[in-house]
Design an enzyme around this catalytic site. Structure first.
Site, short mmCIF file in Angstrom:
data_model
loop_
_atom_site.label_atom_id
_atom_site.label_comp_id
_atom_site.label_asym_id
_atom_site.label_seq_id
_atom_site.Cartn_x
_atom_site.Cartn_y
_atom_site.Cartn_z
N GLN A 286 0.83 -1.20 0.00
CA GLN A 286 0.00 0.00 0.00
C GLN A 286 0.87 1.25 0.00
OE1 GLN A 286 -2.75 -0.40 3.26
NE2 GLN A 286 -3.92 -1.99 2.22
N ASP B 133 -2.19 -11.45 4.56
CA ASP B 133 -3.63 -11.45 4.88
C ASP B 133 -4.14 -12.83 5.28
OD1 ASP B 133 -3.78 -8.75 4.38
OD2 ASP B 133 -4.43 -9.00 2.30
N LYS C 42 -3.57 -4.52 11.08
CA LYS C 42 -4.54 -4.79 10.01
C LYS C 42 -5.93 -4.32 10.48
CE LYS C 42 -1.62 -6.37 7.08
NZ LYS C 42 -1.32 -5.59 5.89
#
Ligand code: S3P
Length: 443
Positions: A175, A325, A352
């Protein structure tokens, strides 16, 4: 996009998972498809887009900044872009819901446009660190006023022309990398990101496909990604491959529920995303690839997964970026393995959608699974294949992956597992429970 009332769900044990299923489009690629199409000159067509709340938040923000984005069919979308540099001042705050990817990548876009945008989000997103993008974007000239601790809500005033920088990522984050590259798209000269540890490379692949001048060089310091600014992006026809992070739940579910034999179709297998498959195979999972092919410039295959006895492992820390993830559901696999699985080197799990180390420890312990918490991971002692005791009430903490992972755990539990709120599942996998009903029946 605030969630409606909490949706409590009690998951009862199920029989084997069988048949064939299709996972929704990749979340990372879906966000990027909309963003890059919105910056192209002309009309792009997207199929297979993930129609989850996170991606819809990106679409709404891009519309608010001038792009025309229309749904033309199931997963089929049409985007009329404004061109790089053409984003307009949004009239209201950009509501990011639960989505860190929308927030951080759009902050990058706004940073080099002459506009000011306010970013807001739900309680989970408002607790997540934005300093990691504020730092490089400020170096490029953006002016950011954030809430205490570098959090949302925040206001970002872009600078045009922005200043090109060379930025070495202090955390392994696709990101942050993407935010800087997107800011670089409308910045004169060459913007560089140095990535000491490789992270998902969808931005690089897709920007190249859209015609950006982007080069990647391996060096002693890591990968150096350079983008030439003031780019013109050409509209594209994009097919979004299935999301390996969504497939992960089925790979673990079929591995742990006796008698299962499942085919998960069209799973993206970009090596920056396949850490979970590698870790499960090390544990003894029976996963075979069928019909490897390319979809939208990404490798994909159908994955056949059959129930198999799992054995505990020390999860190689170098897999972390390619399965970041997937740790919550890997922890579930570990709960059914023989022995003590140790997963460390994953400190990023703390920031997260929830603190996934603490959330999964609490969730598994509530179901009778012994865990030990480390600052950067968990150790879990598994049953050796038997059902876990279950019976716990789980706090999903506005985190879709906690809700889905603990649903998977509940499929092979002696007593039902109750999840306080499964509404967040709609952020990334709106049809998860429908698909579960299609591939299994309550025992
Ligand atoms: C994403 C990058 C990862 C991942 C997230 C999606 C992306 O975040 O956890 O779900 O699309 O770039 P980080 O960059 O924070 O590691």
């Amino acid at each position: 996009m605030a969630h409606s009332l909490p949706q409590e769900l009690s998951v009862a044990p199920r029989g084997p998972l069988t048949g064939t299923l299709q996972v929704p489009g990749d979340k990372s690629i879906s966000h990027r498809s909309l963003m890059f199409s919105a910056l192209a000159v002309g009309t792009s067509h997207i199929t297979g887009l993930l129609e989850g709340e996170d991606v819809l938040a990106t679409a709404a923000a891009l519309r608010a900044m001038g792009a025309t984005i229309e749904r033309t069919g199931d997963g089929a979308w049409r985007v009329d872009g404004v061109g790089v540099g053409g984003l307009l001042q949004p009239a209201t705050a950009l509501e990011m819901g639960n989505s860190g990817t929308s927030t951080r990548l759009l902050m990058g876009l706004v940073a080099s446009h002459p506009i000011t945008a306010t970013f807001t989000g739900d309680a989970s997103l408002s607790g997540r660190p934005m300093g990691r993008v504020i730092e490089p974007l400020s170096q490029m000239g953006a002016d950011v006023t954030a809430s205490p601790g570098g959090k949302l809500p925040l206001m970002l005033r872009g600078l045009c022309p922005a200043v090109p920088i060379t930025y070495t990522l202090p955390v392994a984050s696709a990101q942050v990398k993407s935010a800087v590259l997107l800011a670089g798209l409308n910045t004169p000269g060459i913007t560089r990101v140095v990535e000491p540890v490789a992270t998902r490379d969808h931005s690089e692949r897709m920007l190249r496909g859209f015609g950006a001048d982007i080069t990647i060089e391996e060096s002693d310091a890591g990968r150096i990604i350079a983008i030439r600014g003031e780019a013109e992006l050409r509209p594209q026809t994009i097919t979004v491959p299935g999301d390996p992070s969504s497939a992960a739940f089925w790979l673990v579910a079929a591995s742990i529920v006796p008698g299962s034999d499942l085919v998960v179709r069209n799973v993206g297998l970009n090596v920056t995303r396949t850490g979970l498959v590698a870790a499960l195979r090390l544990m003894g999972a029976d996963i075979t690839e069928l019909d490897r092919r390319e979809v939208g410039g990404e490798p994909v295959a159908d994955l056949r997964v059959r129930h198999a006895p799992l054995t505990a492992i020390d999860v190689p820390p170098d897999l972390a970026p390619s399965m970041i993830d997937e740790y919550p559901v890997l922890f579930v696999a570990a709960a059914f393995a023989k022995g003590r699985t140790v997963a460390r080197g994953a400190h990023e799990l703390r920031v997260k959608e929830s603190d996934r180390i603490a959330a999964m420890k609490a969730a598994l312990e509530a179901c009778g699974v012994p865990c030990e918490e480390y600052e950067d991971g968990l150790a879990i002692t598994g049953t050796g294949g038997d059902a876990i005791p279950g019976g716990g009430r789980i706090a999903s903490q506005l985190d879709h992956r906690i809700a889905m992972s603990m649903t998977v755990a509940g499929l092979h539990a002696a007593r039902p597992v109750t999840i306080d709120d499964v509404a967040p599942v709609a952020t990334s996998y709106p049809v998860f429970y429908k698909t579960l009903d299609e591939v299994s029946e309550e025992a």
